[in-house]
Design a protein around this motif. Structure first.
Motif, PDB file in Angstrom:
ATOM      1  N   LEU A  89       1.005  -1.171   0.021  1.00 58.27           N
ATOM      2  CA  LEU A  89       0.111  -0.110   0.125  1.00 58.27           C
ATOM      3  C   LEU A  89       0.679   1.526   0.084  1.00 58.27           C
ATOM      4  O   LEU A  89       0.563   2.142  -0.776  1.00 58.27           O
ATOM      5  N   ALA A  90       1.946   1.070   0.913  1.00 57.07           N
ATOM      6  CA  ALA A  90       2.677   2.442   0.797  1.00 57.07           C
ATOM      7  C   ALA A  90       3.581   2.332  -0.474  1.00 57.07           C
ATOM      8  O   ALA A  90       3.693   3.789  -0.955  1.00 57.07           O
ATOM      9  N   ALA A  91       3.617   1.474  -1.276  1.00 55.22           N
ATOM     10  CA  ALA A  91       4.421   1.801  -2.636  1.00 55.22           C
ATOM     11  C   ALA A  91       3.479   2.087  -3.504  1.00 55.22           C
ATOM     12  O   ALA A  91       3.824   2.897  -4.630  1.00 55.22           O
ATOM     13  N   ALA A 189      -1.521   7.573   1.458  1.00 58.89           N
ATOM     14  CA  ALA A 189      -1.592   5.789   1.397  1.00 58.89           C
ATOM     15  C   ALA A 189      -2.900   5.367   0.707  1.00 58.89           C
ATOM     16  O   ALA A 189      -3.750   5.872   0.778  1.00 58.89           O
ATOM     17  N   ALA A 190      -2.611   4.327  -0.138  1.00 54.04           N
ATOM     18  CA  ALA A 190      -3.565   3.685  -0.966  1.00 54.04           C
ATOM     19  C   ALA A 190      -4.424   3.003   0.284  1.00 54.04           C
ATOM     20  O   ALA A 190      -4.149   2.584   1.272  1.00 54.04           O
ATOM     21  N   GLU A 191      -5.791   2.981  -0.230  1.00 56.59           N
ATOM     22  CA  GLU A 191      -6.659   2.415   0.851  1.00 56.59           C
ATOM     23  C   GLU A 191      -7.252   0.795   0.422  1.00 56.59           C
ATOM     24  O   GLU A 191      -7.248   0.716  -1.072  1.00 56.59           O
ATOM     25  N   LEU A 192      -6.944   0.056   1.193  1.00 56.14           N
ATOM     26  CA  LEU A 192      -7.288  -1.582   0.918  1.00 56.14           C
ATOM     27  C   LEU A 192      -8.551  -1.758   0.747  1.00 56.14           C
ATOM     28  O   LEU A 192      -9.335  -1.861   1.849  1.00 56.14           O
ATOM     29  N   ASN A 193      -9.293  -1.881  -0.416  1.00 55.88           N
ATOM     30  CA  ASN A 193     -10.512  -2.475  -0.549  1.00 55.88           C
ATOM     31  C   ASN A 193     -10.593  -3.145  -1.988  1.00 55.88           C
ATOM     32  O   ASN A 193      -9.389  -3.520  -2.736  1.00 55.88           O
ATOM     33  N   ASP A 194     -11.513  -3.457  -2.278  1.00 58.92           N
ATOM     34  CA  ASP A 194     -11.719  -4.319  -3.405  1.00 58.92           C
ATOM     35  C   ASP A 194     -10.905  -3.570  -4.698  1.00 58.92           C
ATOM     36  O   ASP A 194     -10.627  -4.403  -5.580  1.00 58.92           O
ATOM     37  N   ALA A 195     -11.513  -2.336  -4.873  1.00 57.12           N
ATOM     38  CA  ALA A 195     -11.049  -1.685  -6.131  1.00 57.12           C
ATOM     39  C   ALA A 195      -9.368  -1.508  -6.298  1.00 57.12           C
ATOM     40  O   ALA A 195      -8.950  -1.672  -7.427  1.00 57.12           O
TER      41      ALA A 195
END
Length: 365
Positions: A89-91, A189-195
């Motif tokens: 996610l950080a990347a 940071a990116a959000e962890l979800n299905d998308a």
């Protein structure tokens, strides 16, 4: 500030699998990065010494079949999966323009001009430079001096170069940097979800992605455990053997190790000392000591491997070379040989074949 562009494998392609723990993936990354750098650089490189006719020394084999070794149990915890996902996610973090004062961690785009005694100095001027505040890419006071400024602000920074700065004309000298802030971006940071999962992975859902990550970690841990088994087998075989490496062979292999790194330094437009420090984190003197030890181990390993190959009638085929070329990302064996040399390729292939033989004839618990 130098960034590590690729992981340098101490052995290069030479005799990688038994004593150094370099994986095929690491060798591929090293050779590909070196090739890419060579293609983008006009600097000359030095040819390696041909080791084909060099006498490696003498060896008397001891027991090499039926070696008992233990393979470590492998497991992956939920915390390890979470850590791997957090790193992913950080990347994939985004940089979003913000209309506020600069703070630590922001990415700012700046124009700057440095002067000493009112005169511009070499390397002190740039336009459109992206700088992460807090990354310590610049001398002390530069980044912290921009904290609180906003887009469009012009800031004058009265700073002093460190006493040990590499440019002696600037070391310990006061300078002024006139900086214009072009933009301020915040890292999100990116959000962890299905998308996110569907856009960046092979999975369709978060749960599938977690399982995919777990399996990837398991594969890596299993590969590490397998490599330890190989190392343990070789260590036992080496202890059972009497090996007398020829000093001329050791010296020739040492020269080739140094040549490999010198060539890689040249492809990046760097001198040898700077390259070694930036890419291995070692001082030149320490690196050369390690290289001498490595060269001796390579010769010892070659003596043992070739002796086993001769005794067990293990030979190299064109198909073996093709297989390794494919694994290392080359279109064909000819391309691999051109890049690394016939002797080095055969040496690498023979190590793999002998190691597979030793594994089949070991007792792994």
């Amino acid at each position: 500030m130098m960034k590590k562009i690729f992981k340098v494998c101490m052995c290069g392609l030479v005799a990688a699998t038994l004593i150094s723990g370099c994986s095929k993936k690491e060798v591929k990354e090293t050779t590909q990065a070196s090739t890419e750098a060579t293609e983008s650089s006009a600097q000359e490189t030095t040819a390696l010494k041909d080791l084909t006719d060099i006498e490696n020394g003498k060896v008397t084999l001891g027991e090499y079949k039926g070696i008992e070794v233990k393979k470590d149990a492998v497991e992956v915890t939920d915390d390890e999966v979470k850590q791997a996902i957090d790193q992913d996610l950080a990347a994939h973090e985004k940089q979003v323009d913000v209309d506020r004062a600069i703070k630590d961690g922001d990415v700012v785009n700046v124009d700057y001009a440095g002067t000493k005694d009112g005169v511009a100095f070499d390397g002190g001027t740039a336009q459109g430079y992206d700088l992460t505040i807090g990354s310590n890419q610049f001398i002390e006071g530069f980044e912290s001096g921009l904290v609180g400024a906003k887009k469009g602000d012009k800031v004058s920074l009265n700073l002093t170069f460190p006493e040990n700065y590499q440019n002696k004309d600037l070391a310990g000298k006061p300078v002024v940097f006139d900086v214009t802030v072009n933009s301020v971006k915040e890292k999100q940071a990116a959000e962890l979800n299905d998308a996110y999962v569907q856009e960046n992975t092979k999975s369709k859902t978060v749960d599938e992605y977690k399982e995919e990550t777990k399996q990837t970690l398991l594969q890596k841990k299993n590969a590490d455990a397998d490599q330890k088994v190989k190392n343990d087998i070789y260590t036992a075989i080496s202890a059972n053997a009497k090996v007398e490496p020829d000093q001329k062979a050791v010296d020739a292999n040492y020269d080739n190790l140094i040549t490999r790194y010198s060539n890689q330094a040249a492809t990046y437009g760097m001198d040898f000392t700077t390259f070694i420090g930036a890419f291995t984190g070692m001082k030149e003197e320490d690196f050369k000591k390690a290289a001498k030890t490595q060269a001796e181990e390579i010769v010892k390993q070659r003596l043992i491997v070739n002796a086993i190959a001769e005794k067990e009638k293990i030979a190299i085929t064109d198909d073996d070379r093709k297989e390794v070329a494919t694994e290392l990302g080359y279109e064909n064996a000819e391309e691999l040989v051109k890049a690394e040399g016939q002797f080095e390729v055969n040496d690498y292939v023979m190590n793999n074949k002998v190691m597979e033989f030793l594994l089949k004839n070991a007792v792994v618990k």
